[in-house]
Motif scaffolding. Structure first.
Motif, PDB file in Angstrom:
ATOM      1  N   UNK A 139      13.659   1.296  -5.384  1.00 39.26           N
ATOM      2  CA  UNK A 139      14.228   1.116  -6.706  1.00 39.26           C
ATOM      3  C   UNK A 139      13.170   0.487  -7.604  1.00 39.26           C
ATOM      4  N   UNK A 140      12.838   1.196  -8.673  1.00 36.28           N
ATOM      5  CA  UNK A 140      11.814   0.714  -9.601  1.00 36.28           C
ATOM      6  C   UNK A 140      12.440   0.433 -10.964  1.00 36.28           C
ATOM      7  N   UNK A 141      12.010  -0.627 -11.599  1.00 40.75           N
ATOM      8  CA  UNK A 141      12.461  -0.973 -12.944  1.00 40.75           C
ATOM      9  C   UNK A 141      11.248  -0.931 -13.878  1.00 40.75           C
ATOM     10  N   UNK A 142      11.422  -0.235 -15.001  1.00 44.35           N
ATOM     11  CA  UNK A 142      10.325  -0.063 -15.953  1.00 44.35           C
ATOM     12  C   UNK A 142      10.655  -0.760 -17.267  1.00 44.35           C
ATOM     13  N   UNK A 143       9.703  -1.515 -17.785  1.00 47.00           N
ATOM     14  CA  UNK A 143       9.818  -2.103 -19.115  1.00 47.00           C
ATOM     15  C   UNK A 143       9.522  -0.997 -20.118  1.00 47.00           C
ATOM     16  N   UNK A 144      10.521  -0.591 -20.873  1.00 41.95           N
ATOM     17  CA  UNK A 144      10.361   0.547 -21.774  1.00 41.95           C
ATOM     18  C   UNK A 144       9.441   0.252 -22.951  1.00 41.95           C
ATOM     19  N   UNK A 145       9.234  -1.000 -23.247  1.00 37.35           N
ATOM     20  CA  UNK A 145       8.345  -1.359 -24.357  1.00 37.35           C
ATOM     21  C   UNK A 145       6.879  -1.204 -23.966  1.00 37.35           C
ATOM     22  N   UNK A 146       6.525  -1.732 -22.821  1.00 44.14           N
ATOM     23  CA  UNK A 146       5.137  -1.664 -22.362  1.00 44.14           C
ATOM     24  C   UNK A 146       4.862  -0.452 -21.482  1.00 44.14           C
ATOM     25  N   UNK A 147       5.933   0.127 -20.925  1.00 39.24           N
ATOM     26  CA  UNK A 147       5.761   1.265 -20.021  1.00 39.24           C
ATOM     27  C   UNK A 147       5.306   0.866 -18.634  1.00 39.24           C
ATOM     28  N   UNK A 148       5.346  -0.419 -18.328  1.00 35.85           N
ATOM     29  CA  UNK A 148       4.891  -0.900 -17.031  1.00 35.85           C
ATOM     30  C   UNK A 148       6.049  -1.064 -16.051  1.00 35.85           C
ATOM     31  N   UNK A 149       5.751  -0.854 -14.787  1.00 32.51           N
ATOM     32  CA  UNK A 149       6.747  -1.072 -13.720  1.00 32.51           C
ATOM     33  C   UNK A 149       6.806  -2.570 -13.444  1.00 32.51           C
ATOM     34  N   UNK A 150       7.966  -3.159 -13.664  1.00 30.46           N
ATOM     35  CA  UNK A 150       8.107  -4.605 -13.492  1.00 30.46           C
ATOM     36  C   UNK A 150       8.788  -4.975 -12.173  1.00 30.46           C
ATOM     37  N   UNK A 151       9.336  -3.966 -11.492  1.00 30.46           N
ATOM     38  CA  UNK A 151       9.948  -4.250 -10.194  1.00 30.46           C
ATOM     39  C   UNK A 151       9.864  -3.004  -9.330  1.00 30.46           C
ATOM     40  N   UNK A 152       9.513  -3.199  -8.073  1.00 29.38           N
ATOM     41  CA  UNK A 152       9.416  -2.085  -7.125  1.00 29.38           C
ATOM     42  C   UNK A 152       9.915  -2.592  -5.783  1.00 29.38           C
ATOM     43  N   UNK A 153      11.184  -2.333  -5.497  1.00 27.85           N
ATOM     44  CA  UNK A 153      11.817  -2.864  -4.292  1.00 27.85           C
ATOM     45  C   UNK A 153      12.153  -1.744  -3.325  1.00 27.85           C
ATOM     46  N   UNK A 154      12.045  -2.062  -2.046  1.00 30.12           N
ATOM     47  CA  UNK A 154      12.388  -1.107  -1.012  1.00 30.12           C
ATOM     48  C   UNK A 154      13.275  -1.726   0.050  1.00 30.12           C
ATOM     49  N   UNK A 155      13.418  -1.024   1.148  1.00 29.66           N
ATOM     50  CA  UNK A 155      14.284  -1.439   2.238  1.00 29.66           C
ATOM     51  C   UNK A 155      13.874  -2.794   2.810  1.00 29.66           C
ATOM     52  N   UNK A 156      12.579  -3.073   2.731  1.00 32.16           N
ATOM     53  CA  UNK A 156      12.071  -4.305   3.325  1.00 32.16           C
ATOM     54  C   UNK A 156      12.591  -5.553   2.614  1.00 32.16           C
ATOM     55  N   UNK A 157      13.083  -5.398   1.411  1.00 25.73           N
ATOM     56  CA  UNK A 157      13.587  -6.537   0.649  1.00 25.73           C
ATOM     57  C   UNK A 157      15.014  -6.927   1.040  1.00 25.73           C
ATOM     58  N   UNK A 158      15.670  -6.055   1.780  1.00 27.50           N
ATOM     59  CA  UNK A 158      17.054  -6.312   2.116  1.00 27.50           C
ATOM     60  C   UNK A 158      17.184  -7.232   3.332  1.00 27.50           C
ATOM     61  N   UNK A 159      18.298  -7.923   3.416  1.00 30.90           N
ATOM     62  CA  UNK A 159      18.569  -8.744   4.589  1.00 30.90           C
ATOM     63  C   UNK A 159      18.955  -7.823   5.745  1.00 30.90           C
ATOM     64  N   UNK A 160      18.959  -8.370   6.935  1.00 33.02           N
ATOM     65  CA  UNK A 160      19.307  -7.565   8.110  1.00 33.02           C
ATOM     66  C   UNK A 160      20.719  -6.992   7.983  1.00 33.02           C
ATOM     67  N   UNK A 161      21.646  -7.820   7.505  1.00 31.14           N
ATOM     68  CA  UNK A 161      23.026  -7.363   7.342  1.00 31.14           C
ATOM     69  C   UNK A 161      23.130  -6.215   6.365  1.00 31.14           C
ATOM     70  N   UNK A 162      22.417  -6.304   5.257  1.00 32.46           N
ATOM     71  CA  UNK A 162      22.484  -5.239   4.259  1.00 32.46           C
ATOM     72  C   UNK A 162      21.774  -3.979   4.746  1.00 32.46           C
ATOM     73  N   UNK A 163      20.733  -4.155   5.529  1.00 30.86           N
ATOM     74  CA  UNK A 163      20.067  -2.993   6.106  1.00 30.86           C
ATOM     75  C   UNK A 163      21.025  -2.227   7.008  1.00 30.86           C
ATOM     76  N   UNK A 164      21.715  -2.973   7.871  1.00 28.55           N
ATOM     77  CA  UNK A 164      22.674  -2.328   8.767  1.00 28.55           C
ATOM     78  C   UNK A 164      23.795  -1.673   7.974  1.00 28.55           C
TER      79      UNK A 164
END
Length: 454
Positions: free
Chosen positions: A368-393
């Motif tokens: 999941x990526x979040x882009x700042x529409x003003x600057x056009x830069x990616x301000x967040x790039x999250x993947x499965x590794x960011x989730x807790x074990x419970x949420x992964x399951x």
């Protein structure tokens, strides 16, 4: 031990007769929905006009072309497959196709086929009941699923012969096509029950997690985490928590955090299971919460299809699309090998882009990526590794339920298991009929013969 086994047998028989009809419906609908996504994708009913030098139209154009729709477009899904049309979502409950090169609307596609699968899903989750009665239907299917868990476990216990020899094993684990009548039903009931017990166990267990909050919470408790709060209890939506719509929403919105929200219809296929009857393009999901294979979690007619996390009324709150195209190009450049990209309607100065690198049954291959529409830069790039074990399951529950976690092989496996459930119900009813009615009829006839002879 003999008394215990006999008691288990009668409980197995009684609960099977009580819930058998509903389990039969869950099994049949599970079989039908096994390859729903592939069927809808292969028969979407629209044609993409790709020329040699055409480039993909940006989300600003596609969403802008659908801005006057009611409700307004809430997101668009792009496919890496150049032959696939883009999928435009309209809040909860509706979606349509768009030409990815011209941005023009292509309509809802094969509406008849989609309506059929929507009806099958309603049958699977709520027995087609609607309005206030839908909760009753959902409770019935969830209870039947719980009963089926007992039937699977007790059936495996009853299956074991007194002495486990090769001959005994063959008698209860090999189909005997030459048999007829009661012997055939007994053989088929045992054989299909034995070979399908493991996939059926996973179908039922995942169905329980998507149906009951206590089952959902057990996942988090088992790994030492605090279960998320239920929906409506304040704070963010529960991770995969049950909805008020008679079961789990397929594609639970809060379940996996901001990463590739399943409720967002991965791949634009709109997690319609559990959502809108008339939603558009291929839906995410098969299976029904609280029921058999499915088809997934969010797989019902609750009208929350393709929910991109926007609960505000787009018709009365126009949103600027400026910057979405630049963000889209930025996300593509940062996501080599992407399979689908879901672009959500901007939320203020930022917009979310959900990227999938594999088939939809692999939440570990989404970002999941979040882009700042003003600057056009990616301000967040999250993947499965960011989730807790419970949420992964928890993120895999729906995909294990439908088998999609293992791709087409898993779908086929769960489809065959659902078919086995149908055979188990049928042979179980047949054996019970012979036990309670044919024996009685034979006894009456015998007594009549004896009276005549006297």
């Amino acid at each position: 031990m003999r008394f215990f086994k006999k008691s288990v047998f009668w409980l197995h028989l009684a609960t099977g007769l009580a819930a058998g009809l509903v389990i039969l419906i869950l099994g049949l609908t599970g079989v039908i929905m096994s390859f729903e996504r592939q069927i809808l994708e292969a028969n979407h009913g629209v044609k993409v006009s790709k020329a040699a030098e055409q480039v993909v139209a940006g989300p600003e154009k596609i969403l802008g072309n659908h801005a006057d729709a009611s409700p307004a477009a809430s997101g668009v899904t792009y496919y890496s497959d150049p032959e696939m049309p883009a999928s435009v979502q309209f809040g909860r409950g509706k979606s349509a196709y768009a030409d990815p090169y011209t941005g023009e609307s292509l309509g809802e596609g094969n509406a008849g086929l989609k309506a059929f699968f929507a009806w099958v899903l309603r049958l699977h989750r709520w027995l087609t009941l609607q309005g206030e009665s839908r909760e009753i239907g959902g409770n019935i299917t969830k209870a039947a699923n719980l009963v089926f868990l007992f039937l699977v476990i007790s059936g495996l216990y009853l299956w074991f012969p007194k002495r486990l020899s090769r001959t005994a094993f063959r008698a209860v684990a090999t189909l005997q096509f030459r048999l007829k009548g009661r012997a055939r039903d007994w053989n088929w009931h045992n054989t299909f029950g034995f070979w399908a017990c493991i996939p059926l166990f996973f179908i039922v267990i995942t169905g329980l997690v998507m149906s009951y909050s206590w089952a959902n919470n057990l996942i988090y408790t088992a790994v030492g985490e605090t279960p998320p709060p239920p929906r409506g209890a304040g704070g963010p939506p529960a991770a995969g928590g049950p909805s008020r719509e008679g079961g789990e929403r397929r594609g639970t919105r809060g379940g996996e955090g901001s990463m590739a929200r399943e409720g967002r219809a991965e791949g634009g296929q709109g997690e319609r299971r559990g959502r809108g009857e008339g939603s558009g393009p291929p839906r995410e999901g098969r299976g029904g919460e609280g029921g058999m294979a499915a088809r997934g979690e969010g797989r019902g007619g609750g009208g929350h299809s393709h929910d991109h996390g926007h609960d505000h009324d787009h018709d009365h709150a126009p949103v600027s699309l400026t910057g979405l195209d630049a963000g889209f190009e930025k996300v593509k450049a940062a996501s080599p090998g992407w399979r689908t990209i879901i672009v959500s309607l901007p939320k203020g100065p930022t917009a979310d882009y959900s990227v999938s690198y594999s088939h939809r049954g692999r939440p570990d291959l989404r970002r999941s990526l979040t882009v700042d529409l003003t600057s056009g830069e990616i301000v967040k790039n999250e993947g499965f590794e960011k989730q807790t074990t419970g949420r992964k399951l928890r993120s895999f529950v729906r995909w294990v339920h439908t088998g999609e976690a293992l791709g087409w092989f898993g779908q086929a496996l769960m489809g065959v298991a659902s078919l086995a459930a149908v055979i188990l119900v049928w042979t179980g009813f047949a054996l019970s009929w012979r036990r309670f009615f044919k024996k009685r009829r034979a006894s009456v006839q015998k007594q009549a013969v004896l009276r005549k002879a006297a």
